[in-house]
Scaffold this motif. Structure first.
Motif, PDB file in Angstrom:
ATOM      1  N   ASN A  86       0.826  -1.208   0.000  1.00  0.00           N
ATOM      2  CA  ASN A  86       0.000   0.000   0.000  1.00  0.00           C
ATOM      3  C   ASN A  86       0.862   1.261   0.000  1.00  0.00           C
ATOM      4  N   ILE A  87       1.961   1.230   0.737  1.00  0.00           N
ATOM      5  CA  ILE A  87       2.871   2.380   0.781  1.00  0.00           C
ATOM      6  C   ILE A  87       3.427   2.661  -0.607  1.00  0.00           C
ATOM      7  N   PHE A  88       3.893   1.643  -1.284  1.00  0.00           N
ATOM      8  CA  PHE A  88       4.499   1.861  -2.601  1.00  0.00           C
ATOM      9  C   PHE A  88       3.453   2.122  -3.680  1.00  0.00           C
ATOM     10  N   GLU A  89       2.256   1.590  -3.529  1.00  0.00           N
ATOM     11  CA  GLU A  89       1.179   1.955  -4.459  1.00  0.00           C
ATOM     12  C   GLU A  89       0.818   3.432  -4.287  1.00  0.00           C
ATOM     13  N   ASP A  90       0.774   3.906  -3.035  1.00  0.00           N
ATOM     14  CA  ASP A  90       0.546   5.341  -2.786  1.00  0.00           C
ATOM     15  C   ASP A  90       1.687   6.181  -3.351  1.00  0.00           C
ATOM     16  N   THR A  91       2.890   5.652  -3.234  1.00  0.00           N
ATOM     17  CA  THR A  91       4.058   6.350  -3.770  1.00  0.00           C
ATOM     18  C   THR A  91       3.943   6.502  -5.282  1.00  0.00           C
ATOM     19  N   LEU A  92       3.573   5.420  -5.974  1.00  0.00           N
ATOM     20  CA  LEU A  92       3.429   5.494  -7.430  1.00  0.00           C
ATOM     21  C   LEU A  92       2.322   6.474  -7.812  1.00  0.00           C
ATOM     22  N   LYS A  93       1.195   6.387  -7.135  1.00  0.00           N
ATOM     23  CA  LYS A  93       0.091   7.308  -7.415  1.00  0.00           C
ATOM     24  C   LYS A  93       0.545   8.757  -7.228  1.00  0.00           C
ATOM     25  N   HIS A  94       1.280   8.993  -6.161  1.00  0.00           N
ATOM     26  CA  HIS A  94       1.784  10.342  -5.903  1.00  0.00           C
ATOM     27  C   HIS A  94       2.743  10.792  -7.001  1.00  0.00           C
ATOM     28  N   GLU A  95       3.668   9.935  -7.398  1.00  0.00           N
ATOM     29  CA  GLU A  95       4.629  10.312  -8.439  1.00  0.00           C
ATOM     30  C   GLU A  95       3.919  10.583  -9.768  1.00  0.00           C
ATOM     31  N   GLU A  96       2.864   9.842 -10.052  1.00  0.00           N
ATOM     32  CA  GLU A  96       2.082  10.109 -11.266  1.00  0.00           C
ATOM     33  C   GLU A  96       1.419  11.484 -11.178  1.00  0.00           C
ATOM     34  N   GLU A  97       0.945  11.851  -9.993  1.00  0.00           N
ATOM     35  CA  GLU A  97       0.363  13.187  -9.807  1.00  0.00           C
ATOM     36  C   GLU A  97       1.418  14.270  -9.984  1.00  0.00           C
ATOM     37  N   VAL A  98       2.613  14.037  -9.457  1.00  0.00           N
ATOM     38  CA  VAL A  98       3.709  15.002  -9.615  1.00  0.00           C
ATOM     39  C   VAL A  98       4.062  15.152 -11.091  1.00  0.00           C
ATOM     40  N   THR A  99       4.055  14.058 -11.823  1.00  0.00           N
ATOM     41  CA  THR A  99       4.313  14.136 -13.267  1.00  0.00           C
ATOM     42  C   THR A  99       3.310  15.078 -13.927  1.00  0.00           C
ATOM     43  N   VAL A 129      10.091  10.349 -15.115  1.00  0.00           N
ATOM     44  CA  VAL A 129      10.100   9.061 -15.813  1.00  0.00           C
ATOM     45  C   VAL A 129      10.868   8.046 -14.963  1.00  0.00           C
ATOM     46  N   GLU A 130      12.036   8.459 -14.454  1.00  0.00           N
ATOM     47  CA  GLU A 130      12.840   7.578 -13.611  1.00  0.00           C
ATOM     48  C   GLU A 130      12.112   7.217 -12.316  1.00  0.00           C
ATOM     49  N   GLU A 131      11.478   8.206 -11.681  1.00  0.00           N
ATOM     50  CA  GLU A 131      10.780   7.967 -10.416  1.00  0.00           C
ATOM     51  C   GLU A 131       9.675   6.928 -10.592  1.00  0.00           C
ATOM     52  N   GLU A 132       8.838   7.116 -11.606  1.00  0.00           N
ATOM     53  CA  GLU A 132       7.733   6.183 -11.815  1.00  0.00           C
ATOM     54  C   GLU A 132       8.243   4.779 -12.138  1.00  0.00           C
ATOM     55  N   ALA A 133       9.278   4.686 -12.966  1.00  0.00           N
ATOM     56  CA  ALA A 133       9.824   3.375 -13.328  1.00  0.00           C
ATOM     57  C   ALA A 133      10.417   2.673 -12.111  1.00  0.00           C
ATOM     58  N   GLY A 134      11.132   3.407 -11.280  1.00  0.00           N
ATOM     59  CA  GLY A 134      11.748   2.815 -10.094  1.00  0.00           C
ATOM     60  C   GLY A 134      10.725   2.294  -9.101  1.00  0.00           C
ATOM     61  N   VAL A 135       9.690   3.070  -8.863  1.00  0.00           N
ATOM     62  CA  VAL A 135       8.653   2.642  -7.918  1.00  0.00           C
ATOM     63  C   VAL A 135       7.859   1.465  -8.489  1.00  0.00           C
ATOM     64  N   THR A 136       7.590   1.485  -9.779  1.00  0.00           N
ATOM     65  CA  THR A 136       6.892   0.362 -10.409  1.00  0.00           C
ATOM     66  C   THR A 136       7.691  -0.924 -10.251  1.00  0.00           C
ATOM     67  N   GLU A 137       8.998  -0.845 -10.388  1.00  0.00           N
ATOM     68  CA  GLU A 137       9.851  -2.016 -10.214  1.00  0.00           C
ATOM     69  C   GLU A 137       9.761  -2.552  -8.780  1.00  0.00           C
ATOM     70  N   ILE A 138       9.745  -1.653  -7.797  1.00  0.00           N
ATOM     71  CA  ILE A 138       9.624  -2.091  -6.398  1.00  0.00           C
ATOM     72  C   ILE A 138       8.280  -2.766  -6.166  1.00  0.00           C
ATOM     73  N   ILE A 139       7.221  -2.194  -6.709  1.00  0.00           N
ATOM     74  CA  ILE A 139       5.888  -2.802  -6.576  1.00  0.00           C
ATOM     75  C   ILE A 139       5.883  -4.201  -7.178  1.00  0.00           C
ATOM     76  N   ASP A 140       6.468  -4.345  -8.355  1.00  0.00           N
ATOM     77  CA  ASP A 140       6.543  -5.652  -9.004  1.00  0.00           C
ATOM     78  C   ASP A 140       7.311  -6.653  -8.133  1.00  0.00           C
ATOM     79  N   GLN A 141       8.405  -6.213  -7.526  1.00  0.00           N
ATOM     80  CA  GLN A 141       9.187  -7.101  -6.661  1.00  0.00           C
ATOM     81  C   GLN A 141       8.401  -7.483  -5.410  1.00  0.00           C
ATOM     82  N   LEU A 142       7.715  -6.514  -4.814  1.00  0.00           N
ATOM     83  CA  LEU A 142       6.908  -6.804  -3.627  1.00  0.00           C
ATOM     84  C   LEU A 142       5.815  -7.829  -3.949  1.00  0.00           C
TER      85      LEU A 142
END
Length: 170
Positions: A86-99, A129-142
């Protein structure tokens, strides 16, 4: 050429958003630390430092262009999450908003034909672009490890070694 008032206004809003992001990550870091995940907490602390450096980069740019920085209060940030995913999903959502916010800054600069600001903001576009890709990778690993057990332990251990590198100075 002096900084256009519309550009100055939207960059000031973005500075506030960057500082809000820093608080957001710091809140996550304290939550994670309180829940025994010091490596993940470290990852979020590095994010906190990155967001602060992003705000400072914008502050310096406004000052260099003869504009005025006006800091606004930082809105409250969340302090509770259901789990690490949930933390990293919120992180991705936030980074998409920042984009989206960064893209809006670019749109305003393009609208007033402020090429210096468009050029300046390209760094932030690339960063997102880097932020979203990095967080997506962490979500995939989790998801791959099921957010538990040895896999979670290994990720936490790995994230302890992450250090802040101020890429805004490069």
């Amino acid at each position: 050429m002096a900084l256009n008032k519309n550009v100055e206004e939207i960059l000031n809003k973005q500075i506030n958003a960057e500082f809000w992001s820093a608080y957001f990550y710091l809140s996550m870091a304290t939550y994670l630390n309180d829940n025994g995940m010091s490596g993940f907490a470290n990852w979020m602390k590095v994010q906190f430092e990155e967001e602060t450096s992003h705000a400072m980069k914008m502050i310096d740019f406004i000052n260099e262009r003869g504009g005025r920085v006006i800091l606004q209060p930082i809105a409250e940030v969340p302090s509770e999450w259901s789990d690490i995913l949930n933390i990293f999903e919120d992180t991705l959502k936030h980074e998409e908003e920042v984009t989206g916010l960064i893209n809006e800054c670019v749109n305003v600069a393009i609208e007033v034909k402020d090429h210096a600001t468009v050029n300046f903001l390209q760094w932030f576009v690339d960063e997102q672009v880097e932020e979203e890709a990095g967080v997506t990778e962490i979500i995939d690993q989790l998801k791959m490890i099921g957010c538990k057990g040895n896999g979670l332990y290994m990720m936490d251990k790995e994230f302890k070694s992450r250090v802040f590198v101020d890429t805004t100075k490069a």
